[in-house]
Structures are given as structure tokens and as C-alpha cells.
Design a protein around this motif. Structure first.
Motif, PDB file in Angstrom:
ATOM      1  N   GLU A 196       0.676  -1.026   0.046  1.00  0.00           N
ATOM      2  CA  GLU A 196      -0.180  -0.019   0.116  1.00  0.00           C
ATOM      3  C   GLU A 196       0.638   1.293   0.021  1.00  0.00           C
ATOM      4  N   THR A 197       2.095   1.202   0.193  1.00  0.00           N
ATOM      5  CA  THR A 197       2.998   2.205   0.258  1.00  0.00           C
ATOM      6  C   THR A 197       3.512   2.531  -1.169  1.00  0.00           C
ATOM      7  N   GLU A 198       3.185   1.569  -2.107  1.00  0.00           N
ATOM      8  CA  GLU A 198       3.584   1.872  -3.551  1.00  0.00           C
ATOM      9  C   GLU A 198       3.010   3.136  -4.158  1.00  0.00           C
ATOM     10  N   GLY A 199       3.375   3.644  -5.087  1.00  0.00           N
ATOM     11  CA  GLY A 199       2.758   4.578  -6.079  1.00  0.00           C
ATOM     12  C   GLY A 199       2.841   5.976  -5.633  1.00  0.00           C
TER      13      GLY A 199
ATOM     14  N   LEU B 219      -7.267   2.337  -3.448  1.00  0.00           N
ATOM     15  CA  LEU B 219      -8.443   3.017  -2.767  1.00  0.00           C
ATOM     16  C   LEU B 219      -8.302   2.791  -1.017  1.00  0.00           C
ATOM     17  N   SER B 220      -7.457   1.710  -0.655  1.00  0.00           N
ATOM     18  CA  SER B 220      -7.297   1.650   0.660  1.00  0.00           C
ATOM     19  C   SER B 220      -6.442   2.537   1.364  1.00  0.00           C
ATOM     20  N   ARG B 221      -5.255   2.934   0.538  1.00  0.00           N
ATOM     21  CA  ARG B 221      -4.605   4.154   1.147  1.00  0.00           C
ATOM     22  C   ARG B 221      -5.322   5.340   0.963  1.00  0.00           C
ATOM     23  N   PHE B 222      -5.927   5.658  -0.140  1.00  0.00           N
ATOM     24  CA  PHE B 222      -6.802   6.805   0.102  1.00  0.00           C
ATOM     25  C   PHE B 222      -7.784   6.874   0.978  1.00  0.00           C
ATOM     26  N   ALA B 223      -8.270   5.750   1.372  1.00  0.00           N
ATOM     27  CA  ALA B 223      -9.519   5.955   2.446  1.00  0.00           C
ATOM     28  C   ALA B 223      -8.600   6.219   3.641  1.00  0.00           C
ATOM     29  N   LYS B 224      -7.500   5.697   4.015  1.00  0.00           N
ATOM     30  CA  LYS B 224      -6.820   5.869   5.111  1.00  0.00           C
ATOM     31  C   LYS B 224      -6.441   7.471   5.385  1.00  0.00           C
ATOM     32  N   GLU B 225      -6.063   7.860   4.315  1.00  0.00           N
ATOM     33  CA  GLU B 225      -5.662   9.426   4.395  1.00  0.00           C
ATOM     34  C   GLU B 225      -6.904  10.359   4.404  1.00  0.00           C
ATOM     35  N   LEU B 226      -8.174   9.891   3.888  1.00  0.00           N
ATOM     36  CA  LEU B 226      -9.513  10.512   4.161  1.00  0.00           C
ATOM     37  C   LEU B 226      -9.779  10.564   5.505  1.00  0.00           C
ATOM     38  N   ASN B 227      -9.650   9.441   6.205  1.00  0.00           N
ATOM     39  CA  ASN B 227     -10.045   9.300   7.694  1.00  0.00           C
ATOM     40  C   ASN B 227      -9.164  10.119   8.452  1.00  0.00           C
TER      41      ASN B 227
ATOM     42  N   LEU C 150     -26.400   3.092  -6.126  1.00  0.00           N
ATOM     43  CA  LEU C 150     -24.819   2.508  -5.944  1.00  0.00           C
ATOM     44  C   LEU C 150     -24.615   2.476  -4.273  1.00  0.00           C
ATOM     45  N   LEU C 151     -25.896   2.580  -3.562  1.00  0.00           N
ATOM     46  CA  LEU C 151     -25.715   2.340  -2.030  1.00  0.00           C
ATOM     47  C   LEU C 151     -25.362   0.964  -1.796  1.00  0.00           C
ATOM     48  N   PRO C 152     -24.165   0.383  -1.390  1.00  0.00           N
ATOM     49  CA  PRO C 152     -23.914  -0.972  -0.916  1.00  0.00           C
ATOM     50  C   PRO C 152     -25.067  -1.488  -0.344  1.00  0.00           C
ATOM     51  N   SER C 153     -25.285  -2.921  -0.881  1.00  0.00           N
ATOM     52  CA  SER C 153     -26.914  -3.505  -0.352  1.00  0.00           C
ATOM     53  C   SER C 153     -26.392  -3.849   0.937  1.00  0.00           C
ATOM     54  N   THR C 154     -25.229  -4.098   1.561  1.00  0.00           N
ATOM     55  CA  THR C 154     -24.848  -4.427   3.034  1.00  0.00           C
ATOM     56  C   THR C 154     -24.983  -3.199   3.962  1.00  0.00           C
ATOM     57  N   ARG C 155     -25.015  -2.050   3.360  1.00  0.00           N
ATOM     58  CA  ARG C 155     -25.005  -0.787   4.198  1.00  0.00           C
ATOM     59  C   ARG C 155     -23.801  -0.632   4.957  1.00  0.00           C
ATOM     60  N   LYS C 156     -23.215  -1.529   5.165  1.00  0.00           N
ATOM     61  CA  LYS C 156     -21.879  -1.367   6.106  1.00  0.00           C
ATOM     62  C   LYS C 156     -20.697  -1.885   5.521  1.00  0.00           C
ATOM     63  N   ILE C 157     -19.633  -0.982   5.182  1.00  0.00           N
ATOM     64  CA  ILE C 157     -18.325  -1.789   4.416  1.00  0.00           C
ATOM     65  C   ILE C 157     -17.550  -2.081   5.640  1.00  0.00           C
ATOM     66  N   ASP C 158     -16.907  -3.275   5.603  1.00  0.00           N
ATOM     67  CA  ASP C 158     -16.031  -3.602   6.620  1.00  0.00           C
ATOM     68  C   ASP C 158     -14.545  -3.698   5.805  1.00  0.00           C
ATOM     69  N   GLY C 159     -13.589  -2.583   5.933  1.00  0.00           N
ATOM     70  CA  GLY C 159     -12.395  -2.491   5.158  1.00  0.00           C
ATOM     71  C   GLY C 159     -12.739  -2.177   3.752  1.00  0.00           C
ATOM     72  N   ILE C 160     -11.930  -3.139   2.792  1.00  0.00           N
ATOM     73  CA  ILE C 160     -12.334  -2.950   1.429  1.00  0.00           C
ATOM     74  C   ILE C 160     -13.305  -4.159   1.006  1.00  0.00           C
ATOM     75  N   GLN C 161     -14.220  -3.792   0.247  1.00  0.00           N
ATOM     76  CA  GLN C 161     -15.222  -4.885  -0.207  1.00  0.00           C
ATOM     77  C   GLN C 161     -15.527  -4.602  -1.555  1.00  0.00           C
ATOM     78  N   PHE C 162     -15.714  -5.885  -2.303  1.00  0.00           N
ATOM     79  CA  PHE C 162     -16.030  -5.740  -3.725  1.00  0.00           C
ATOM     80  C   PHE C 162     -17.400  -6.241  -4.061  1.00  0.00           C
ATOM     81  N   PHE C 163     -18.188  -5.653  -4.802  1.00  0.00           N
ATOM     82  CA  PHE C 163     -19.121  -5.982  -5.196  1.00  0.00           C
ATOM     83  C   PHE C 163     -18.957  -6.188  -6.959  1.00  0.00           C
ATOM     84  N   ILE C 164     -19.114  -7.480  -7.354  1.00  0.00           N
ATOM     85  CA  ILE C 164     -18.831  -7.869  -8.756  1.00  0.00           C
ATOM     86  C   ILE C 164     -19.935  -8.368  -9.543  1.00  0.00           C
ATOM     87  N   GLY C 165     -20.259  -7.807 -10.679  1.00  0.00           N
ATOM     88  CA  GLY C 165     -21.269  -8.083 -11.542  1.00  0.00           C
ATOM     89  C   GLY C 165     -22.732  -8.269 -10.859  1.00  0.00           C
TER      90      GLY C 165
END
Length: 345
Positions: free
Chosen positions: A85-88, A325-333, A265-280
Motif C-alpha cells: 500500500e505504500t507503492e505509487g 483505494l485503501s491508501r486513499f481511504a486511510k488518508e481521508l480518515n 450505488l448504495l452498497p446492499s450491505t449498508r456497512k463496509i468492512d475494510g475493502i469490499q468488492f461488489f462484482i457483476g
């Protein structure tokens, strides 16, 4: 049925090639392009079995195969390697501070615009349902004896106001008394605690006033507005550069669906735990069923939890994008804590 290590290696190689090229992958490509320790015949047999098991699909116009949503799900759950996550490049979130963004809604909207620019994908930014936000201050400003601006400042940085009119004149003393009582009675409480019973306390303390009804009505409107999650969509036109959306009818159906009502586009679970993928198809039976969304959460203390995400075709580089996205979210927090939480403490 659990996949053998051999099948997993072949599936991982196919997904990697398809993410990179957007072209169906055949056994010859795998044999020549990867150091797989299997014969061409073995690879062909394994690909056929992976197709029968639902992890691969075979387009009608090609002898090669492409990953299915089930194949992508196995990939993100078990097979993909997470980059460091420190790359880039460093996330340029600090520039938002320079714009003096002090209102949470605008901060989240700007963050969505920034992640779309950084990734060249569409983005979605979702505010929390601010049922735990509290009102910091009330002000009632007289325009004339029957017209008043009600100003409400919340602890999330929002400043709301509304012009109201009364049927009869209201004196300066009445206005000042009602303002004082509102600030003594309704500030510092979660919105969910501002009930009809609590407003009765305001009514008894402030006495009869023509301002009471419009103030009560506006507070009710405000509670409903702040309790509703807002969804900000950015960069939808960027989806058109992907080969999956060369079909203009298909592309238009997707863009219309996303832009007419962002709440899809609201996640169906309404609660995100870390990074979450919704595929197709995990996005529902709608035009989003052929896209994927990667979400990360952000927290605003007691106010609640929101999410920020990247939207693109199912053939996205899940490892690279989720790490960014994970790195971005940490900085946003961190930015939210510096901008809002410390200020309240």
C-alpha cells in the motif's frame, strides 16, 4: 467443490491476462506467456472444467475464455496478490484542505472527484446517514417583523438556513427568547433525540410565538434531510473508454441508470468492512450487473460511517485499485479527523 491448486494457478493466469488485454484467453496464450508447469493438453482440460464449474465463460465469437463473475469473486477472495500500500504516488488529499473545505458533504464530494481523477475510473462517494450528528448552534435573524432566516450549524460543519414567514408580527424580544431556548434545549443532542416531547419543552419555555410552528417544521425537515445518505457520482464518462462499453446502447443504459438515481450505488450491505468488492450480478439485476464496484469505508466518529468507491467493468485490476483505494481511504480518515473530530473535542 474446492478447486485444485492447478486450477487456481490457471484461473489466476487467465484473469491476469484478461484484465491486461480485454481479449479472451486461449490455451496457447497461457502456454506461451506463462511459466506454467503443465502441458498444453492439461491446460485445455482444466480450462474446460473451470468453464463447466462456472469460473470461466466462452464468448460465442472466440475460441478463448473470459472470467465469469464467480471467477472474479474467487480471485479477489483467494488468488490476487495485494501490492504494497505504500507503492505509487502519494495521495494528494491535502490539497482539499487548502480550499478551506469545512463542510463534510463538500469534503466527501471533493474526495470522490479526486479518486476518480487519480484512477481514471468513475467514482462514488457516500455520506453517512447522520442520525448521530448534533446541532451546535441556532440563530434566528429578523429580516422584517414577519420574515426570519433560521440558521442551523451542525457539528459536521454543515450550515443550513431557511427563510420563513409568520402570519403575525414577532417582536425582537420573542425572537431572542426563542433563540436562547433552542440553544439551551436542542443543541448537543443527536438528531434522533430531538423528539416532539423535547420540542414541547421549547414551547413551554419560549411561550406562545408565531415563530414556533415554522421553526418546528424546519427542524423536522432538517432531521429528515441529514438522516438521508447522499451519493455523489463522478467521472461516469470515463467508463466509455473501456472496450466493454463500445456498445453505445449498453453504455447509455448504464450511464442513465447510474445518473438518474445515485442511490442505486448504495452498497446492499449498508456497512463496509475494510475493502469490499461488489462484482457483476452482486450489484443486482440491473445495468450495474456487468460492472464492479470497490468500496472502502471512512469513519466520522459518533456521526457515522460512509464509503468511497471505484466503479468500472468487471475486468478491472482489483489488486492495484483496491490497494490505491485503501491508501486513499486511510488518508481521508486522517483528514476528516483533523478537520472535524479534533475541532469538536
Amino acid at each position: 467443490m474446492e478447486l485444485s491448486e492447478r486450477k487456481k494457478q490457471i484461473l489466476k493466469a487467465i484473469i491476469g491476462d484478461y484484465i491486461r488485454t480485454a481479449e479472451p484467453v486461449g490455451s496457447k496464450v497461457l502456454t506461451e506467456g506463462h511459466a506454467l508447469p503443465f502441458s498444453p493438453a492439461t491446460i485445455r482440460n482444466e480450462m474446460s472444467e473451470l468453464e463447466e464449474m462456472g469460473y470461466l465463460e466462452k464468448p460465442h465469437t472466440s475460441a478463448g475464455r473470459i472470467p465469469s463473475p464467480q471467477g472474479y469473486r474467487l480471485y479477489v477472495d483467494e488468488l490476487m496478490e495485494q501490492p504494497d500500500e505504500t507503492e505509487g504516488d502519494d495521495t494528494p488529499l491535502q490539497h482539499i484542505l487548502q480550499t478551506k473545505v469545512r463542510e463534510l458533504d463538500r469534503l466527501i464530494q471533493e474526495a470522490g472527484r479526486l479518486i476518480s481523477s487519480m484512477t481514471d475510473y468513475a467514482s462514488v462517494a457516500i455520506t453517512p446517514a447522520m442520525t448521530q450528528v448534533s446541532i451546535r448552534r441556532f440563530e434566528i435573524i429578523a429580516v422584517d417583523p414577519t420574515s426570519f432566516v433560521i440558521v442551523v450549524v451542525t457539528d459536521s460543519g454543515s450550515v443550513k438556513n431557511k427563510l420563513v414567514r409568520t402570519l403575525t408580527e414577532v417582536s425582537k424580544d420573542e425572537t431572542e427568547l426563542l433563540t436562547y431556548v433552542l440553544n439551551q434545549t436542542l443543541t448537543g443532542l443527536p438528531l434522533t433525540s430531538i423528539t416532539a416531547e423535547r420540542f414541547d419543552i421549547v414551547r413551554r419555555a419560549a411561550g406562545l410565538s408565531a415563530l414556533l410552528a415554522p421553526v418546528a417544521e424546519y427542524i423536522a425537515e432538517l432531521i429528515e434531510e441529514l438522516s438521508d445518505q447522499k451519493v455523489y457520482l463522478e467521472g461516469t464518462s470515463k467508463l466509455l473508454r473501456f472496450p466493454e462499453y463500445r456498445d453505445l446502447h449498453k453504455a447509455r443504459a448504464l450511464l442513465d441508470y447510474m445518473e438518474i438515481d445515485h442511490k442505486h450505488l448504495l452498497p446492499s450491505t449498508r456497512k463496509i468492512d475494510g475493502i469490499q468488492f461488489f462484482i457483476g450480478p452482486e450489484n443486482g439485476e440491473n445495468p450495474l450487473s456487468e460492472t464492479s464496484v470497490i468500496y472502502a469505508k471512512y469513519d466520522i466518529g459518533k456521526i457515522g460511517q460512509g464509503a468511497i468507491g471505484i466503479v468500472g467493468p468487471t475486468r478491472m485490476d482489483y489488486a492495484k485499485l483496491s490497494a490505491r483505494l485503501s491508501r486513499f481511504a486511510k488518508e481521508l480518515n486522517t483528514l476528516i479527523a483533523e478537520t472535524f473530530l479534533d475541532e469538536k473535542e
